[in-house]
Design an enzyme around this catalytic site. Structure first.
Site, PDB file in Angstrom:
ATOM      1  N   LYS A   1       0.838  -1.205   0.000  1.00 47.86           N
ATOM      2  CA  LYS A   1       0.000   0.000   0.000  1.00 47.86           C
ATOM      3  C   LYS A   1       0.873   1.256   0.000  1.00 47.86           C
ATOM      4  O   LYS A   1       0.690   2.155  -0.811  1.00 47.86           O
ATOM      5  CB  LYS A   1      -0.899   0.004   1.241  1.00 47.86           C
ATOM      6  CG  LYS A   1      -1.579   1.331   1.509  1.00 47.86           C
ATOM      7  CD  LYS A   1      -2.441   1.294   2.756  1.00 47.86           C
ATOM      8  CE  LYS A   1      -1.744   1.621   4.046  1.00 47.86           C
ATOM      9  NZ  LYS A   1      -1.437   3.053   4.271  1.00 47.86           N
TER      10      LYS A   1
ATOM     11  N   ASP B   1       4.641   0.353  12.154  1.00 46.65           N
ATOM     12  CA  ASP B   1       3.389  -0.194  11.607  1.00 46.65           C
ATOM     13  C   ASP B   1       3.156  -1.655  12.008  1.00 46.65           C
ATOM     14  O   ASP B   1       2.113  -2.218  11.658  1.00 46.65           O
ATOM     15  CB  ASP B   1       3.370  -0.072  10.078  1.00 46.65           C
ATOM     16  CG  ASP B   1       3.123   1.365   9.628  1.00 46.65           C
ATOM     17  OD1 ASP B   1       2.794   2.216  10.471  1.00 46.65           O
ATOM     18  OD2 ASP B   1       3.257   1.627   8.411  1.00 46.65           O
TER      19      ASP B   1
END
Ligand code: UD1
Length: 423
Positions: A22, A308
Protein backbone atom coordinates in the site's frame (compact mmCIF):
# COMPACT_ATOMS: atom_id res chain seq x y z
CA UNK A 1 -20.46 -0.18 9.35
CA UNK A 2 -19.04 -3.68 8.94
CA UNK A 3 -17.81 -5.78 11.84
CA UNK A 4 -15.37 -8.67 11.92
CA UNK A 5 -16.25 -11.59 14.19
CA UNK A 6 -13.41 -13.92 15.21
CA UNK A 7 -13.78 -17.14 17.20
CA UNK A 8 -10.53 -18.05 18.94
CA UNK A 9 -8.81 -21.41 19.16
CA UNK A 10 -7.38 -23.82 16.63
CA UNK A 11 -3.99 -23.81 14.95
CA UNK A 12 -3.61 -22.38 11.46
CA UNK A 13 -2.15 -24.07 8.43
CA UNK A 14 -1.77 -23.26 4.74
CA UNK A 15 -0.62 -20.38 2.59
CA UNK A 16 -1.45 -16.67 2.45
CA UNK A 17 -0.55 -14.61 -0.64
CA UNK A 18 0.92 -11.21 0.21
CA UNK A 19 -0.17 -8.22 -1.87
CA UNK A 20 1.80 -5.29 -3.28
CA UNK A 21 2.65 -2.61 -0.73
CA UNK A 22 0.00 0.00 0.00
CA UNK A 23 2.60 2.54 1.07
CA UNK A 24 4.73 1.96 -2.03
CA UNK A 25 1.72 2.22 -4.34
CA UNK A 26 0.62 5.47 -2.69
CA UNK A 27 3.90 7.12 -3.68
CA UNK A 28 4.26 5.38 -7.07
CA UNK A 29 0.84 6.63 -8.23
CA UNK A 30 1.67 10.37 -7.84
CA UNK A 31 4.92 9.72 -9.75
CA UNK A 32 2.68 9.76 -12.84
CA UNK A 33 2.43 13.54 -12.36
CA UNK A 34 6.10 13.84 -13.35
CA UNK A 35 5.54 12.75 -16.96
CA UNK A 36 3.22 13.18 -19.95
CA UNK A 37 3.61 9.53 -20.82
CA UNK A 38 1.72 6.56 -19.33
CA UNK A 39 2.85 4.84 -16.13
CA UNK A 40 1.64 1.29 -15.53
CA UNK A 41 1.84 -0.24 -12.06
CA UNK A 42 1.46 -4.01 -11.71
CA UNK A 43 0.97 -5.98 -8.47
CA UNK A 44 -1.13 -3.13 -7.06
CA UNK A 45 -3.10 -3.86 -3.88
CA UNK A 46 -6.90 -3.51 -3.92
CA UNK A 47 -7.56 -1.16 -1.05
CA UNK A 48 -9.68 1.86 -0.24
CA UNK A 49 -6.55 4.05 0.20
CA UNK A 50 -5.63 3.25 -3.41
CA UNK A 51 -9.12 4.29 -4.50
CA UNK A 52 -8.70 7.56 -2.57
CA UNK A 53 -5.42 8.29 -4.38
CA UNK A 54 -7.18 7.39 -7.66
CA UNK A 55 -9.92 9.95 -6.91
CA UNK A 56 -7.33 12.58 -6.03
CA UNK A 57 -5.32 12.07 -9.24
CA UNK A 58 -8.51 12.05 -11.32
CA UNK A 59 -9.57 15.34 -9.69
CA UNK A 60 -6.34 16.83 -11.08
CA UNK A 61 -7.20 15.66 -14.59
CA UNK A 62 -5.02 12.53 -14.61
CA UNK A 63 -6.41 9.27 -15.97
CA UNK A 64 -6.32 6.25 -13.70
CA UNK A 65 -7.74 2.97 -14.97
CA UNK A 66 -7.86 -0.14 -12.81
CA UNK A 67 -7.33 -3.27 -14.92
CA UNK A 68 -7.23 -6.95 -14.06
CA UNK A 69 -9.59 -6.49 -11.11
CA UNK A 70 -7.47 -3.66 -9.74
CA UNK A 71 -4.15 -5.53 -9.83
CA UNK A 72 -2.90 -3.25 -12.62
CA UNK A 73 -3.19 0.53 -12.59
CA UNK A 74 -2.78 2.39 -15.87
CA UNK A 75 -2.03 6.05 -15.17
CA UNK A 76 -1.55 9.06 -17.41
CA UNK A 77 -1.10 12.72 -16.55
CA UNK A 78 -1.23 13.84 -20.16
CA UNK A 79 -4.47 15.71 -19.55
CA UNK A 80 -3.53 17.34 -16.21
CA UNK A 81 -5.76 20.41 -15.99
CA UNK A 82 -6.10 21.26 -12.31
CA UNK A 83 -3.33 21.97 -9.81
CA UNK A 84 -5.41 22.04 -6.64
CA UNK A 85 -5.65 19.01 -4.34
CA UNK A 86 -8.89 19.64 -2.50
CA UNK A 87 -9.38 19.41 1.26
CA UNK A 88 -12.29 16.99 0.88
CA UNK A 89 -9.99 14.33 -0.56
CA UNK A 90 -6.75 15.18 1.24
CA UNK A 91 -8.37 15.02 4.68
CA UNK A 92 -9.20 11.35 4.09
CA UNK A 93 -5.58 10.36 3.59
CA UNK A 94 -2.31 12.01 4.59
CA UNK A 95 -0.40 10.44 1.71
CA UNK A 96 -2.26 12.94 -0.54
CA UNK A 97 0.56 15.39 0.25
CA UNK A 98 2.70 13.28 -2.11
CA UNK A 99 1.16 15.01 -5.15
CA UNK A 100 2.83 18.28 -4.11
CA UNK A 101 6.46 17.60 -5.10
CA UNK A 102 5.75 16.04 -8.52
CA UNK A 103 3.16 18.63 -9.61
CA UNK A 104 5.44 21.47 -8.58
CA UNK A 105 8.44 19.89 -10.32
CA UNK A 106 6.63 19.41 -13.62
CA UNK A 107 4.50 22.55 -13.87
CA UNK A 108 6.03 24.97 -11.37
CA UNK A 109 2.82 25.25 -9.38
CA UNK A 110 0.63 23.27 -7.01
CA UNK A 111 -1.98 24.02 -4.37
CA UNK A 112 -2.46 21.23 -1.85
CA UNK A 113 -4.64 21.16 1.23
CA UNK A 114 -2.76 20.53 4.48
CA UNK A 115 -3.67 17.04 5.69
CA UNK A 116 -4.38 18.07 9.28
CA UNK A 117 -4.05 15.87 12.34
CA UNK A 118 -4.57 12.17 12.44
CA UNK A 119 -5.49 9.55 14.99
CA UNK A 120 -1.86 8.60 15.70
CA UNK A 121 -0.48 11.97 16.70
CA UNK A 122 0.17 15.38 15.23
CA UNK A 123 2.07 14.27 12.08
CA UNK A 124 3.09 17.59 10.55
CA UNK A 125 4.36 18.07 6.96
CA UNK A 126 7.02 20.71 7.71
CA UNK A 127 9.85 18.48 6.46
CA UNK A 128 8.16 18.06 3.07
CA UNK A 129 7.79 21.82 2.78
CA UNK A 130 11.34 22.64 3.92
CA UNK A 131 12.82 20.25 1.37
CA UNK A 132 10.83 21.86 -1.48
CA UNK A 133 11.76 25.34 -0.24
CA UNK A 134 15.42 24.35 -0.30
CA UNK A 135 14.89 23.48 -3.98
CA UNK A 136 13.67 27.00 -4.64
CA UNK A 137 9.90 26.68 -4.18
CA UNK A 138 7.96 29.69 -2.90
CA UNK A 139 5.42 28.51 -0.37
CA UNK A 140 2.49 30.38 1.02
CA UNK A 141 0.24 28.80 3.65
CA UNK A 142 -3.25 30.22 3.60
CA UNK A 143 -6.82 28.99 4.15
CA UNK A 144 -5.49 25.56 5.11
CA UNK A 145 -3.71 25.12 1.77
CA UNK A 146 -0.06 25.19 0.68
CA UNK A 147 0.24 27.43 -2.37
CA UNK A 148 3.52 26.44 -4.01
CA UNK A 149 5.21 28.00 -7.02
CA UNK A 150 8.60 27.56 -8.61
CA UNK A 151 9.05 30.16 -11.34
CA UNK A 152 11.67 28.88 -13.75
CA UNK A 153 11.50 25.41 -12.15
CA UNK A 154 13.05 23.78 -9.09
CA UNK A 155 16.81 23.81 -8.51
CA UNK A 156 18.98 21.04 -7.13
CA UNK A 157 19.90 21.48 -3.44
CA UNK A 158 21.40 19.74 -0.45
CA UNK A 159 18.57 18.74 1.90
CA UNK A 160 19.60 17.46 5.32
CA UNK A 161 16.53 16.06 7.08
CA UNK A 162 16.60 16.63 10.88
CA UNK A 163 14.30 13.62 11.36
CA UNK A 164 13.98 10.56 9.13
CA UNK A 165 10.70 10.91 7.25
CA UNK A 166 9.42 8.45 4.67
CA UNK A 167 6.94 10.85 3.08
CA UNK A 168 9.28 13.87 3.01
CA UNK A 169 12.01 11.73 1.40
CA UNK A 170 9.51 10.57 -1.24
CA UNK A 171 8.24 14.07 -2.02
CA UNK A 172 11.78 15.47 -2.27
CA UNK A 173 13.02 12.51 -4.34
CA UNK A 174 10.22 12.88 -6.89
CA UNK A 175 10.64 16.66 -7.09
CA UNK A 176 14.43 16.39 -7.52
CA UNK A 177 14.16 14.19 -10.62
CA UNK A 178 13.09 17.24 -12.68
CA UNK A 179 15.05 19.92 -10.77
CA UNK A 180 17.94 21.68 -12.49
CA UNK A 181 21.27 20.26 -11.27
CA UNK A 182 22.11 17.88 -8.45
CA UNK A 183 20.10 17.24 -5.29
CA UNK A 184 21.56 15.41 -2.30
CA UNK A 185 19.10 14.07 0.30
CA UNK A 186 20.89 13.45 3.61
CA UNK A 187 19.43 11.47 6.50
CA UNK A 188 16.97 10.12 3.93
CA UNK A 189 14.56 7.29 4.79
CA UNK A 190 15.83 3.84 3.75
CA UNK A 191 12.50 1.98 3.64
CA UNK A 192 11.94 -0.60 0.86
CA UNK A 193 9.15 1.67 -0.42
CA UNK A 194 11.78 4.39 -1.09
CA UNK A 195 13.93 1.87 -2.98
CA UNK A 196 10.87 0.83 -4.99
CA UNK A 197 10.05 4.45 -5.84
CA UNK A 198 13.65 5.12 -6.93
CA UNK A 199 13.59 2.03 -9.15
CA UNK A 200 10.35 3.14 -10.78
CA UNK A 201 11.66 6.69 -11.31
CA UNK A 202 14.83 5.27 -12.88
CA UNK A 203 12.64 3.25 -15.27
CA UNK A 204 11.05 6.60 -16.16
CA UNK A 205 14.49 7.99 -17.01
CA UNK A 206 15.51 9.60 -13.70
CA UNK A 207 19.13 9.60 -12.55
CA UNK A 208 19.29 8.45 -8.95
CA UNK A 209 21.97 6.86 -6.79
CA UNK A 210 22.10 5.71 -3.19
CA UNK A 211 18.48 4.70 -2.51
CA UNK A 212 18.34 2.30 0.44
CA UNK A 213 21.16 4.26 2.12
CA UNK A 214 20.78 7.49 4.09
CA UNK A 215 22.24 9.63 1.27
CA UNK A 216 20.41 9.76 -2.05
CA UNK A 217 21.85 11.75 -4.95
CA UNK A 218 19.64 12.83 -7.83
CA UNK A 219 20.82 14.41 -11.06
CA UNK A 220 17.88 16.34 -12.51
CA UNK A 221 16.76 15.61 -16.09
CA UNK A 222 14.59 17.68 -18.48
CA UNK A 223 11.77 15.21 -18.78
CA UNK A 224 10.70 11.74 -17.70
CA UNK A 225 9.13 9.08 -19.89
CA UNK A 226 6.54 6.35 -19.36
CA UNK A 227 7.30 3.01 -17.68
CA UNK A 228 5.86 -0.21 -16.31
CA UNK A 229 6.75 -1.10 -12.73
CA UNK A 230 5.74 -3.90 -10.33
CA UNK A 231 4.87 -2.72 -6.79
CA UNK A 232 7.14 -4.24 -4.10
CA UNK A 233 5.64 -6.78 -1.64
CA UNK A 234 3.84 -5.26 1.34
CA UNK A 235 6.18 -5.88 4.29
CA UNK A 236 3.56 -4.71 6.79
CA UNK A 237 0.89 -7.07 5.47
CA UNK A 238 3.60 -9.75 5.45
CA UNK A 239 4.56 -9.09 9.09
CA UNK A 240 0.91 -8.94 10.14
CA UNK A 241 0.15 -12.39 8.70
CA UNK A 242 3.42 -13.78 10.06
CA UNK A 243 1.90 -13.05 13.47
CA UNK A 244 -1.22 -15.12 12.77
CA UNK A 245 0.44 -18.56 13.26
CA UNK A 246 2.70 -17.01 15.92
CA UNK A 247 -0.42 -16.12 17.94
CA UNK A 248 -2.77 -18.98 17.06
CA UNK A 249 -0.14 -21.71 16.62
CA UNK A 250 0.46 -23.82 13.52
CA UNK A 251 2.41 -23.28 10.32
CA UNK A 252 1.66 -20.78 7.57
CA UNK A 253 3.63 -19.90 4.45
CA UNK A 254 3.43 -16.26 3.36
CA UNK A 255 3.72 -16.29 -0.42
CA UNK A 256 5.99 -13.61 -1.87
CA UNK A 257 7.56 -12.88 1.52
CA UNK A 258 11.25 -12.05 1.65
CA UNK A 259 13.39 -11.99 4.77
CA UNK A 260 15.18 -8.73 3.92
CA UNK A 261 11.83 -6.89 4.04
CA UNK A 262 11.17 -7.91 7.65
CA UNK A 263 14.59 -8.85 9.11
CA UNK A 264 14.36 -6.82 12.37
CA UNK A 265 10.82 -8.08 12.97
CA UNK A 266 11.70 -11.73 12.19
CA UNK A 267 14.58 -11.49 14.67
CA UNK A 268 12.12 -10.55 17.43
CA UNK A 269 9.80 -13.42 16.48
CA UNK A 270 12.75 -15.78 16.66
CA UNK A 271 13.68 -14.43 20.12
CA UNK A 272 10.06 -15.04 21.19
CA UNK A 273 10.33 -18.68 20.10
CA UNK A 274 8.61 -18.52 16.70
CA UNK A 275 10.49 -19.99 13.74
CA UNK A 276 10.75 -18.03 10.47
CA UNK A 277 12.26 -19.71 7.45
CA UNK A 278 12.81 -18.49 3.90
CA UNK A 279 11.36 -20.91 1.33
CA UNK A 280 11.37 -20.76 -2.46
CA UNK A 281 7.84 -19.32 -2.46
CA UNK A 282 8.04 -17.03 0.57
CA UNK A 283 8.44 -17.15 4.34
CA UNK A 284 7.27 -20.05 6.48
CA UNK A 285 6.31 -19.24 10.07
CA UNK A 286 5.86 -22.01 12.63
CA UNK A 287 4.86 -22.06 16.26
CA UNK A 288 4.56 -25.57 17.61
CA UNK A 289 3.95 -25.73 21.33
CA UNK A 290 3.58 -23.58 24.37
CA UNK A 291 3.48 -19.86 24.90
CA UNK A 292 5.94 -17.47 23.31
CA UNK A 293 8.60 -15.74 25.41
CA UNK A 294 8.51 -12.05 26.26
CA UNK A 295 10.73 -9.77 24.16
CA UNK A 296 11.44 -6.04 24.24
CA UNK A 297 10.70 -3.99 21.14
CA UNK A 298 11.74 -0.48 20.15
CA UNK A 299 10.32 0.97 16.93
CA UNK A 300 12.74 2.79 14.60
CA UNK A 301 13.00 3.82 10.95
CA UNK A 302 13.98 1.00 8.55
CA UNK A 303 15.98 -1.24 8.99
CA UNK A 304 14.67 -1.05 12.58
CA UNK A 305 11.44 -2.55 13.92
CA UNK A 306 8.54 -0.91 12.01
CA UNK A 307 6.07 1.24 13.93
CA UNK A 308 3.39 -0.19 11.61
CA UNK A 309 3.89 -3.64 13.23
CA UNK A 310 4.00 -2.47 16.83
CA UNK A 311 0.29 -2.93 17.57
CA UNK A 312 0.25 -6.43 16.04
CA UNK A 313 3.40 -7.43 17.96
CA UNK A 314 1.75 -6.25 21.17
CA UNK A 315 -1.15 -8.62 20.48
CA UNK A 316 1.35 -11.51 20.41
CA UNK A 317 3.18 -10.42 23.56
CA UNK A 318 -0.09 -10.21 25.55
CA UNK A 319 0.07 -14.00 25.97
CA UNK A 320 3.88 -14.38 26.30
CA UNK A 321 5.52 -15.78 29.41
CA UNK A 322 7.08 -12.82 31.21
CA UNK A 323 7.12 -9.05 30.81
CA UNK A 324 7.75 -7.25 27.50
CA UNK A 325 8.54 -3.57 27.09
CA UNK A 326 7.46 -1.88 23.86
CA UNK A 327 8.86 1.54 23.10
CA UNK A 328 7.24 3.64 20.35
CA UNK A 329 9.69 6.23 19.04
CA UNK A 330 8.07 7.29 15.73
CA UNK A 331 4.57 8.44 16.61
CA UNK A 332 3.13 9.80 19.83
CA UNK A 333 -0.22 8.41 20.90
CA UNK A 334 0.17 5.11 19.05
CA UNK A 335 -0.99 2.79 21.84
CA UNK A 336 -4.72 3.20 21.31
CA UNK A 337 -5.03 -0.56 20.84
CA UNK A 338 -3.78 -1.12 24.43
CA UNK A 339 -7.07 -0.31 26.22
CA UNK A 340 -8.94 -2.48 23.72
CA UNK A 341 -6.54 -5.40 24.29
CA UNK A 342 -7.08 -4.86 28.02
CA UNK A 343 -10.81 -5.36 27.46
CA UNK A 344 -9.77 -8.83 26.28
CA UNK A 345 -7.89 -9.49 29.52
CA UNK A 346 -4.41 -8.24 28.58
CA UNK A 347 -2.24 -6.64 31.28
CA UNK A 348 -0.69 -3.50 29.85
CA UNK A 349 0.69 -0.33 31.46
CA UNK A 350 1.22 2.64 29.20
CA UNK A 351 3.47 5.53 30.24
CA UNK A 352 4.14 8.05 27.49
CA UNK A 353 5.83 6.24 24.64
CA UNK A 354 6.39 3.00 26.57
CA UNK A 355 4.02 0.09 27.11
CA UNK A 356 4.80 -2.69 29.57
CA UNK A 357 2.99 -5.91 28.77
CA UNK A 358 2.73 -8.68 31.36
CA UNK A 359 1.79 -11.85 29.56
CA UNK A 360 -1.34 -13.73 30.60
CA UNK A 361 -2.14 -17.36 29.85
CA UNK A 362 -5.08 -16.61 27.62
CA UNK A 363 -7.05 -13.61 26.31
CA UNK A 364 -10.84 -13.63 26.36
CA UNK A 365 -13.07 -12.57 23.47
CA UNK A 366 -14.87 -9.23 23.82
CA UNK A 367 -16.47 -6.52 21.69
CA UNK A 368 -13.69 -4.08 20.78
CA UNK A 369 -13.28 -1.00 18.65
CA UNK A 370 -10.67 -0.33 16.00
CA UNK A 371 -9.17 3.14 16.22
CA UNK A 372 -6.72 3.03 13.33
CA UNK A 373 -5.55 0.71 10.59
CA UNK A 374 -2.86 -1.25 12.43
CA UNK A 375 -4.75 -1.20 15.74
CA UNK A 376 -7.75 -2.83 14.08
CA UNK A 377 -5.77 -5.74 12.68
CA UNK A 378 -4.01 -6.25 16.03
CA UNK A 379 -7.42 -6.85 17.62
CA UNK A 380 -8.27 -9.44 14.97
CA UNK A 381 -4.94 -11.20 15.62
CA UNK A 382 -5.59 -11.15 19.37
CA UNK A 383 -9.02 -12.65 18.70
CA UNK A 384 -7.45 -15.64 16.91
CA UNK A 385 -6.15 -17.05 20.17
CA UNK A 386 -8.72 -15.63 22.58
CA UNK A 387 -11.30 -17.76 24.33
CA UNK A 388 -14.75 -17.21 22.79
CA UNK A 389 -15.85 -14.55 20.36
CA UNK A 390 -14.21 -11.22 19.57
CA UNK A 391 -16.21 -8.65 17.66
CA UNK A 392 -14.11 -5.93 16.06
CA UNK A 393 -16.28 -2.90 15.34
CA UNK A 394 -15.68 0.00 12.93
CA UNK A 395 -13.52 -1.96 10.53
CA UNK A 396 -13.45 0.66 7.79
CA UNK A 397 -9.91 1.45 8.95
CA UNK A 398 -9.00 -2.13 8.15
CA UNK A 399 -10.17 -1.89 4.55
CA UNK A 400 -7.80 1.03 3.99
CA UNK A 401 -4.83 -1.27 4.27
CA UNK A 402 -5.77 -4.97 4.20
CA UNK A 403 -7.33 -6.81 1.27
CA UNK A 404 -10.06 -9.25 2.29
CA UNK A 405 -8.55 -10.07 5.67
CA UNK A 406 -11.38 -12.47 6.55
CA UNK A 407 -10.75 -14.46 3.37
CA UNK A 408 -6.97 -14.63 3.79
CA UNK A 409 -7.21 -15.76 7.42
CA UNK A 410 -10.25 -17.96 6.77
CA UNK A 411 -8.30 -19.86 4.11
CA UNK A 412 -5.71 -20.97 6.67
CA UNK A 413 -8.34 -22.21 9.12
CA UNK A 414 -9.24 -19.15 11.20
CA UNK A 415 -12.87 -18.88 12.29
CA UNK A 416 -13.54 -15.39 11.05
CA UNK A 417 -16.36 -13.63 9.26
CA UNK A 418 -17.41 -10.18 8.19
CA UNK A 419 -20.85 -9.06 9.26
CA UNK A 420 -22.15 -6.45 6.87
CA UNK A 421 -24.17 -3.68 8.38
CA UNK A 422 -25.81 -0.75 6.69
CA UNK A 423 -25.86 2.54 8.50
C1 UD1 B 1 4.86 6.58 6.41
C2 UD1 B 1 3.87 5.46 6.24
C3 UD1 B 1 3.29 5.04 7.60
C4 UD1 B 1 4.42 4.71 8.57
C5 UD1 B 1 5.42 5.85 8.63
C6 UD1 B 1 6.64 5.51 9.48
C7 UD1 B 1 2.96 5.92 4.05
C8 UD1 B 1 1.78 6.31 3.24
N1 UD1 B 1 2.80 5.90 5.37
O1 UD1 B 1 4.14 7.68 6.95
O2 UD1 B 1 2.46 3.91 7.40
O3 UD1 B 1 3.88 4.52 9.87
O4 UD1 B 1 5.90 6.17 7.30
O5 UD1 B 1 7.24 4.35 9.03
O6 UD1 B 1 3.99 5.59 3.51
N2 UD1 B 1 7.42 14.20 10.66
C9 UD1 B 1 7.59 15.55 10.92
N3 UD1 B 1 7.44 16.43 9.88
C10 UD1 B 1 7.16 16.01 8.62
C11 UD1 B 1 7.01 14.64 8.36
C12 UD1 B 1 7.14 13.75 9.40
O7 UD1 B 1 7.84 15.95 12.06
O8 UD1 B 1 7.07 16.86 7.71
C13 UD1 B 1 7.56 13.22 11.78
C14 UD1 B 1 6.28 12.44 12.02
O9 UD1 B 1 5.39 13.14 12.87
C15 UD1 B 1 6.83 11.18 12.65
C16 UD1 B 1 8.16 10.97 11.91
O10 UD1 B 1 8.49 12.25 11.37
O11 UD1 B 1 7.07 11.37 14.02
C17 UD1 B 1 8.14 9.94 10.81
O12 UD1 B 1 7.04 10.16 9.95
P1 UD1 B 1 7.09 9.81 8.39
O13 UD1 B 1 8.21 8.85 8.15
O14 UD1 B 1 7.08 11.07 7.61
O15 UD1 B 1 5.73 9.07 8.18
P2 UD1 B 1 4.78 9.13 6.90
O16 UD1 B 1 5.58 9.29 5.67
O17 UD1 B 1 3.68 10.10 7.16
Amino acid sequence: MDKIVVKGGGALSGQIPIAGAKNACLTLMPATLLSDEPLTLTNAPRLSDIRTMTTLLQSLGAEVTALNGGRVLALSSHGLNNHTADYDIVRKMRASILVLGPMLARDGRAIVSLPGGCAIGARPVDLHLKALEAMGADLDLRDGYVHATAKGGLKGAVVDFPVVSVGATENALMAATLARGTTVLKNAAREPEIVDLAQCLRRMGAQIEGEGTSTITIQGVDRLNGATHPVVTDRIELGTYMLAPAIAGGEVELLGGRMELVAAFAEKLDAAGVSVEQTAAGLKVTRKNGRVSAVDVRTAPFPGFPTDLQAQMMALLCTATGVSVLEETIFENRFMHAPELMRMGAKIDVHGGTATVTGVERLKGAPVMATDLRASVSLILAGLAAEGETVVNRVYHLDRGYERVEEKLGNVGAKIERVREHD
